[in-house]
Design a protein around this motif. Structure first.
Motif, PDB file in Angstrom:
ATOM      1  N   CYS A   1      20.259  48.454  21.364  1.00 17.46           N
ATOM      2  CA  CYS A   1      20.135  49.924  21.306  1.00 17.46           C
ATOM      3  C   CYS A   1      21.529  50.510  21.140  1.00 17.46           C
ATOM      4  O   CYS A   1      22.251  50.710  22.133  1.00 17.46           O
ATOM      5  CB  CYS A   1      19.457  50.441  22.575  1.00 17.46           C
ATOM      6  SG  CYS A   1      19.181  52.226  22.573  1.00 17.46           S
TER       7      CYS A   1
ATOM      8  N   HIS B   1      12.792  54.844  30.584  1.00 15.29           N
ATOM      9  CA  HIS B   1      11.682  54.514  29.690  1.00 15.29           C
ATOM     10  C   HIS B   1      12.148  54.419  28.239  1.00 15.29           C
ATOM     11  O   HIS B   1      11.707  53.534  27.498  1.00 15.29           O
ATOM     12  CB  HIS B   1      10.584  55.570  29.826  1.00 15.29           C
ATOM     13  CG  HIS B   1       9.397  55.319  28.941  1.00 15.29           C
ATOM     14  ND1 HIS B   1       8.550  54.245  29.124  1.00 15.29           N
ATOM     15  CD2 HIS B   1       8.916  56.002  27.848  1.00 15.29           C
ATOM     16  CE1 HIS B   1       7.594  54.257  28.200  1.00 15.29           C
ATOM     17  NE2 HIS B   1       7.804  55.322  27.412  1.00 15.29           N
ATOM     18  N   GLU B   2      13.041  55.308  27.813  1.00 19.80           N
ATOM     19  CA  GLU B   2      13.505  55.281  26.421  1.00 19.80           C
ATOM     20  C   GLU B   2      14.298  54.008  26.134  1.00 19.80           C
ATOM     21  O   GLU B   2      14.184  53.427  25.047  1.00 19.80           O
ATOM     22  CB  GLU B   2      14.359  56.518  26.137  1.00 19.80           C
ATOM     23  CG  GLU B   2      13.575  57.816  26.007  1.00 19.80           C
ATOM     24  CD  GLU B   2      13.070  58.313  27.351  1.00 19.80           C
ATOM     25  OE1 GLU B   2      13.561  57.795  28.378  1.00 19.80           O
ATOM     26  OE2 GLU B   2      12.188  59.191  27.381  1.00 19.80           O
TER      27      GLU B   2
ATOM     28  N   PRO C   1      18.201  57.137  25.789  1.00 19.85           N
ATOM     29  CA  PRO C   1      18.197  55.852  26.500  1.00 19.85           C
ATOM     30  C   PRO C   1      19.404  55.735  27.425  1.00 19.85           C
ATOM     31  O   PRO C   1      20.540  55.960  27.017  1.00 19.85           O
ATOM     32  CB  PRO C   1      18.242  54.817  25.374  1.00 19.85           C
ATOM     33  CG  PRO C   1      18.858  55.537  24.224  1.00 19.85           C
ATOM     34  CD  PRO C   1      18.456  56.964  24.342  1.00 19.85           C
TER      35      PRO C   1
ATOM     36  N   ARG D   1      11.911  51.043  25.741  1.00 18.88           N
ATOM     37  CA  ARG D   1      11.236  50.998  24.439  1.00 18.88           C
ATOM     38  C   ARG D   1      12.106  50.320  23.385  1.00 18.88           C
ATOM     39  O   ARG D   1      11.589  49.779  22.414  1.00 18.88           O
ATOM     40  CB  ARG D   1      10.895  52.417  24.002  1.00 18.88           C
ATOM     41  CG  ARG D   1       9.819  53.087  24.855  1.00 18.88           C
ATOM     42  CD  ARG D   1       9.602  54.529  24.448  1.00 18.88           C
ATOM     43  NE  ARG D   1       9.199  54.618  23.040  1.00 18.88           N
ATOM     44  CZ  ARG D   1       9.004  55.772  22.404  1.00 18.88           C
ATOM     45  NH1 ARG D   1       9.198  56.921  23.055  1.00 18.88           N
ATOM     46  NH2 ARG D   1       8.632  55.781  21.153  1.00 18.88           N
ATOM     47  N   CYS D   2      13.412  50.308  23.585  1.00 21.56           N
ATOM     48  CA  CYS D   2      14.329  49.615  22.664  1.00 21.56           C
ATOM     49  C   CYS D   2      14.577  48.167  23.090  1.00 21.56           C
ATOM     50  O   CYS D   2      15.555  47.549  22.639  1.00 21.56           O
ATOM     51  CB  CYS D   2      15.644  50.368  22.583  1.00 21.56           C
ATOM     52  SG  CYS D   2      15.512  52.049  21.940  1.00 21.56           S
ATOM     53  N   ARG D   3      13.736  47.642  23.982  1.00 24.32           N
ATOM     54  CA  ARG D   3      13.808  46.256  24.452  1.00 24.32           C
ATOM     55  C   ARG D   3      15.088  45.972  25.248  1.00 24.32           C
ATOM     56  O   ARG D   3      15.595  44.853  25.250  1.00 24.32           O
ATOM     57  CB  ARG D   3      13.683  45.275  23.294  1.00 24.32           C
ATOM     58  CG  ARG D   3      12.357  45.357  22.566  1.00 24.32           C
ATOM     59  CD  ARG D   3      12.222  44.316  21.464  1.00 24.32           C
ATOM     60  NE  ARG D   3      13.212  44.540  20.412  1.00 24.32           N
ATOM     61  CZ  ARG D   3      14.225  43.728  20.160  1.00 24.32           C
ATOM     62  NH1 ARG D   3      14.395  42.660  20.912  1.00 24.32           N
ATOM     63  NH2 ARG D   3      15.073  43.982  19.199  1.00 24.32           N
TER      64      ARG D   3
END
Length: 532
Positions: free
Chosen positions: A74, A54-55, A26, A58-60
């Motif tokens: 994250c 993108h990573e 991330p 995915r962790c908002r």
């Protein structure tokens, strides 16, 4: 037909280009933004998240978050800061890449371009083959790239945001090409995109996404299904333009990118030239060519730079400023001739180069009570001859400095219009009624020595400042009969380099000569001037 070229997350992509170890994790791009809670600019900048991969998404982790909140969501998030210099370099590389594909393209935003395919027959006949060749040609850039085709410029941008319509180039160890599933554009392929994506397409569209969300309209497909007239009545002309964009009825013109034209010309001579006449003949031909190019582009030359190469390997370069823009080759040749007559060539000339700085023609505003140049040619020729006599850097307009230090001035270029205007304003200020009263109150005018004359003075050390008693050398010698002073003055005491301090005395000698002396510590006397 139009093709859009988009580098997804441009600022983040160029930073990850040379750091492949961060691509799999991330990553978020951080930039300092001004504090928007107050109306005045805040001295402390507030860092915010500009873009995430993108990573991280995915962790908002979303755009606009502070780094503290992003790390709370994250903990393994990698924060990197933007680099404007690298962004400009990669933008220039992308611009050169688009120019190699076609000449008619628009630089929509950083990392976003639109190319008109009407002038590329191969792209119109075989679009899929042409897109694949264009993607393979972009591999040296080492940047992710999305290419999409549509019948209008705005639809090509929206098609580039749809996974079904875009052709992609990605990099792992080797470049990965992925062609579009549906090469032909249809509105069904973009109907799931959010409504606010239209705001990034055109500056003419600024829809209120919150208001449309209250009406239950959150996607482009829902907006396109509404009646056009009803949208225009309730949301204004911007909603009508957005509806036309989605249905391909809004066809705007591209703001075509045109590189700045350079007016350079150089020539390597077949035989060395020893005299000025044949060199001026060759320069005259070059000036005529450059001036014709200037006239065709509605421009004029504000300065010219001449470079000469000699047979012994020596190089001479000089820049000549012009009093006003011109595209007259005979005038420019006369200026060059005046300058070349003042230099001594160490060897025969083997080549020359000319560079004209282009500018727009200046509009003249003539005033009833202000004088202007009647003949700029004669003025420029006169300045060239004076500059040749005095030497470079010794011709200009004097300006008084904003300081209390006596006789402080600065010489600026005589050909700068701003300097001439500033000099007129300064003269107008000095001729104001208030200054006139002060000048009329002075009993005698002072003629200053430039530079001041160092002298030896017999002084009385008693008191705070030494008092002059006699002048031992210089143009005026003798005992002092009358003295008026001391007058201590100083300035820039806060700067250890620019600080200054002196004590002035007005004296009269036995010969009735009135002088002004200045004392600089320690024990340094100078003669500043004589009263007339």
């Amino acid at each position: 037909m139009y093709a859009s070229f988009q580098v997804p997350l441009f600022s983040l992509a160029i930073l990850l280009r040379d750091r492949p170890d961060l691509i799999s994790g991330p990553v978020a791009l951080v930039c300092c933004a001004p504090d928007s809670d107050t109306s005045t600019p805040s001295t402390a900048a507030k860092p915010v998240i500009l873009a995430v991969n993108h990573e991280a998404a995915r962790c908002r982790v979303t755009e606009g978050l502070s780094p503290t909140k992003a790390l709370a969501r994250c903990p393994h998030l990698n924060l990197i800061s933007s680099n404007p210099a690298d962004e400009c370099l990669h933008q220039d590389a992308l611009r050169e890449y688009l120019a190699s594909l076609g000449s008619d393209f628009e630089e929509t935003a950083m990392g976003v371009f639109i190319l008109d395919l009407m002038s590329i027959p191969h792209a119109m006949k075989f679009p899929g083959e042409w897109v694949e060749q264009a993607l393979r040609k972009a591999t040296p850039l080492r940047l992710p790239l999305d290419v999409a085709l549509a019948r209008t410029p705005d639809l090509s941008i929206l098609a580039g945001q749809s996974p079904a319509l875009r052709h992609t180039l990605r990099f792992n160890a080797d470049p990965i090409f992925c062609m579009a599933q549906h090469p032909t554009f249809a509105i069904q392929h973009i109907d799931s995109q959010p409504v606010h994506s239209l705001n990034c397409v055109s500056t003419e569209i600024a829809l209120e996404a919150e208001l449309l969300s209250l009406w239950g309209i959150e996607t482009l497909g829902q907006l396109a299904n509404l009646p056009r007239q009803g949208l225009a009545e309730r949301l204004g002309p911007e909603a009508k333009i957005a509806h036309d964009v989605l249905h391909g009825k809004h066809h705007r013109l591209l703001r075509l990118h045109r590189p700045p034209e350079r007016f350079n010309l150089s020539q390597q001579l077949e035989y060395p030239i020893e005299t000025m006449e044949p060199l001026l003949f060759a320069l005259n031909r070059g000036l005529r060519t450059l001036c014709s190019r200037l006239q065709s582009s509605q421009r004029a030359a504000s300065s010219l730079r001449i470079t000469l190469t000699f047979d012994d390997g020596d190089l001479y370069a000089h820049k000549i400023e012009l009093p006003e823009p011109t595209c007259d080759s005979s005038l420019l040749l006369r200026v060059i001739q005046t300058h070349l007559s003042t230099i001594h060539a160490p060897a025969p000339a083997t080549g020359w180069s000319l560079h004209l700085t282009s500018a727009s023609h200046e509009g003249k505003q003539y005033h009833l009570f202000k004088r202007s140049l009647k003949n700029s040619r004669r003025f420029m020729d006169t300045l060239g001859r004076i500059n040749a006599l005095l030497g470079p850097g010794r011709l200009g307009v004097p300006f008084l400095l904003d300081t209390h230090r006596p006789d402080s001035f600065q010489i600026k270029g005589a050909l700068c219009g701003d300097n001439i205007a500033a000099k007129e304003d300064q003269n107008g200020y000095n001729s104001s009624p208030r200054c006139g009263l002060i000048q009329n109150g002075t009993s005698l005018p002072l003629s200053r020595f430039r530079p001041t004359l160092p002298i030896h003075v017999v002084s009385d050390p008693e008191g705070r400042f030494p008092k002059p008693l006699a002048l031992l050398n210089g143009p005026y010698c003798g005992p002092v009969t009358t003295s008026n002073g001391p007058f201590p003055i100083s300035g820039h005491w806060w700067d250890p380099v620019e600080r200054w301090q002196q004590v002035e005395w007005d004296i009269q000698l036995t010969s009735n000569v009135l002088l002004r002396l200045a004392y600089h510590s320690p024990n340094h006397w100078v003669l500043e001037g004589i009263y007339q």
